[in-house]
Design a protein around this motif. Sequence first.
Motif, mmCIF file in Angstrom:
data_model
loop_
_atom_site.group_PDB
_atom_site.id
_atom_site.type_symbol
_atom_site.label_atom_id
_atom_site.label_comp_id
_atom_site.label_asym_id
_atom_site.label_seq_id
_atom_site.Cartn_x
_atom_site.Cartn_y
_atom_site.Cartn_z
ATOM 1 N N ILE A 1 0.969 -1.660 0.320
ATOM 2 C CA ILE A 1 0.000 0.236 0.229
ATOM 3 C C ILE A 1 0.872 1.351 0.142
ATOM 4 N N ALA A 2 1.801 1.192 0.738
ATOM 5 C CA ALA A 2 2.982 2.219 1.087
ATOM 6 C C ALA A 2 3.914 2.559 -0.179
ATOM 7 N N GLN A 3 3.752 1.932 -0.691
ATOM 8 C CA GLN A 3 4.534 2.129 -2.096
ATOM 9 C C GLN A 3 3.828 2.290 -3.336
ATOM 10 N N GLY A 4 2.074 1.710 -3.053
ATOM 11 C CA GLY A 4 1.577 2.002 -4.434
ATOM 12 C C GLY A 4 1.198 3.695 -4.319
ATOM 13 N N ARG A 5 1.676 3.779 -2.800
ATOM 14 C CA ARG A 5 1.067 5.821 -2.706
ATOM 15 C C ARG A 5 2.314 6.462 -3.110
ATOM 16 N N GLU A 6 3.317 5.884 -2.535
ATOM 17 C CA GLU A 6 4.932 6.410 -3.451
ATOM 18 C C GLU A 6 4.959 6.340 -4.523
ATOM 19 N N MET A 7 4.618 5.232 -5.507
ATOM 20 C CA MET A 7 4.491 5.639 -6.778
ATOM 21 C C MET A 7 3.195 6.532 -7.654
ATOM 22 N N SER A 8 2.210 6.455 -7.358
ATOM 23 C CA SER A 8 1.444 7.311 -7.869
ATOM 24 C C SER A 8 1.515 9.002 -7.446
ATOM 25 N N ARG A 9 2.680 9.522 -6.514
ATOM 26 C CA ARG A 9 3.159 10.354 -6.521
ATOM 27 C C ARG A 9 3.989 10.848 -7.254
ATOM 28 N N LYS A 10 5.125 9.486 -7.144
ATOM 29 C CA LYS A 10 6.185 9.958 -7.780
ATOM 30 C C LYS A 10 6.195 9.956 -9.478
ATOM 31 N N HIS A 11 4.782 8.901 -10.089
ATOM 32 C CA HIS A 11 4.990 8.931 -11.714
ATOM 33 C C HIS A 11 3.137 10.122 -12.319
ATOM 34 N N ARG B 1 -5.752 5.458 -11.491
ATOM 35 C CA ARG B 1 -4.311 4.609 -11.710
ATOM 36 C C ARG B 1 -4.133 3.564 -10.555
ATOM 37 N N ASN B 2 -4.815 3.296 -9.579
ATOM 38 C CA ASN B 2 -5.292 2.656 -8.350
ATOM 39 C C ASN B 2 -5.215 1.172 -8.758
ATOM 40 N N VAL B 3 -6.077 0.819 -10.439
ATOM 41 C CA VAL B 3 -6.245 -0.202 -10.700
ATOM 42 C C VAL B 3 -4.952 -0.811 -11.463
ATOM 43 N N LEU B 4 -4.137 0.564 -11.906
ATOM 44 C CA LEU B 4 -3.295 0.057 -12.564
ATOM 45 C C LEU B 4 -1.796 0.087 -11.653
ATOM 46 N N LEU B 5 -1.973 0.587 -10.393
ATOM 47 C CA LEU B 5 -0.470 -0.119 -9.361
ATOM 48 C C LEU B 5 -0.654 -0.788 -8.957
ATOM 49 N N ALA B 6 -2.054 -1.374 -9.166
ATOM 50 C CA ALA B 6 -2.334 -2.280 -7.631
ATOM 51 C C ALA B 6 -1.850 -4.195 -8.760
ATOM 52 N N ILE B 7 -1.827 -3.803 -10.298
ATOM 53 C CA ILE B 7 -1.569 -4.873 -11.105
ATOM 54 C C ILE B 7 -0.004 -4.848 -11.337
ATOM 55 N N TRP B 8 0.351 -3.643 -11.635
ATOM 56 C CA TRP B 8 1.698 -3.407 -11.107
ATOM 57 C C TRP B 8 2.948 -4.252 -9.539
ATOM 58 N N SER B 9 1.850 -3.522 -8.840
ATOM 59 C CA SER B 9 2.217 -4.240 -7.681
ATOM 60 C C SER B 9 1.916 -5.813 -7.508
ATOM 61 N N MET B 10 1.302 -6.360 -7.965
ATOM 62 C CA MET B 10 1.241 -7.313 -8.275
ATOM 63 C C MET B 10 1.712 -8.707 -8.863
ATOM 64 N N GLU B 11 1.983 -7.354 -9.882
ATOM 65 C CA GLU B 11 2.432 -8.170 -11.617
ATOM 66 C C GLU B 11 4.515 -8.413 -11.220
ATOM 67 N N SER B 12 4.791 -7.457 -10.564
ATOM 68 C CA SER B 12 6.677 -7.438 -10.737
ATOM 69 C C SER B 12 6.776 -6.095 -9.015
ATOM 70 N N ASN B 13 5.787 -6.223 -8.113
ATOM 71 C CA ASN B 13 6.574 -5.330 -6.717
ATOM 72 C C ASN B 13 6.788 -4.090 -7.430
ATOM 73 N N TYR B 14 6.029 -3.511 -8.157
ATOM 74 C CA TYR B 14 6.489 -1.426 -8.826
ATOM 75 C C TYR B 14 8.026 -2.026 -9.638
ATOM 76 N N GLY B 15 8.132 -2.531 -10.180
ATOM 77 C CA GLY B 15 9.467 -3.232 -11.256
ATOM 78 C C GLY B 15 10.368 -4.110 -9.816
ATOM 79 N N ALA B 16 10.578 -3.926 -8.392
ATOM 80 C CA ALA B 16 11.851 -4.685 -8.168
ATOM 81 C C ALA B 16 12.387 -5.938 -8.651
#
Length: 324
Positions: A94-104, A119-134
């Motif tokens: 959740i915290a990472q998603g909020r940070e990525m929302s601000r950053k991007h 954007r919240n749906v896209l951020l959730a998918i990004w988190s699920m799929e690759s941990n926000y790219g990590a």
Amino acid sequence: MFRLIPKNIAIPAVAAAIALSQAPLAHADANFQNWISSFYSTAAKSGISKKTYQAAFSGVTTPDPEVLRKAQYQPEFTTKVWDYLDSRVNPYTIAQGREMSRKHDRTLSAIERKFGVSRNVLLAIWSMESNYGAILEKTDRLHYVPQALATLAYGDKRRAKFARSQLVAALKILQAGDISAREMTGSWAGAMGHTQFIPTSYLAFAIDADGNGHRDIWNSIPDALATAANLLHKNGWQTGKTWGYEAIAPNSGSKYDGQTKTLGEWARLGFTRPGGKGFSDKNQRAVLKLFAGANGPAFLMTRNFYITKRYNASDLYALAVGVL
């Protein structure tokens, strides 16, 4: 092609991830090499040149054993619902998603305007799929996609047809020049980039959002998020609508599990929302889902829940995206 913003964030190429998978081993698998040689006739029928094919399989001498091991385990279909959710919806994600929302913010705002997907749906998918790219930086967890798909086509009877079609699609991506062979890394099943697209889905939905002339979901966050939005949009995402509601079922409510009714009809049967909230659109249709049985919470799933499943067919996956 449309231009969202300059490619302001790029994840470094992870060519090192395939160094081991492509290195010639002491005992090459002759049968596997014969399979690769024979499959070229299939690839050629789809327009794949000999040059592209040889570049894709240069140095590949054996199947990837980790691919076959991972193919036996898929958490979406084996993990209990609450364990699955807890590992994916938690204070960190959740915290990472909020940070990525601000950053991007600029990128996400442009994608929302273009495709009508939150954007919240896209951020959730990004988190699920690759941990926000990590995950893309964890080279030991990545596979060289042509080798992985060839391994499945060669050694996994259940997935052989799928793998053959995905391998041809991966070769088309290489031939188009969107990514080099050394950068084409992904999951054991060939899912690629920040938003983990299989090759056929990439061909259908990939977007050059940063305007650099390449559809690059591995290194360009704008491209990856726009590609995810494009998939949802083209599959009928309902802009401004929710994915569903957690609900409190009446005592006899479990007998309706799996049935479809309007939210107004569910309300008249005694279904309510936690905290006394109402349903915003009484005419919207929803399916009752009891993921943990009659004693667990109820969910009334609307159309966008099923659109999310076009990304991944698992109910648990779509639920986790929605909750996150």
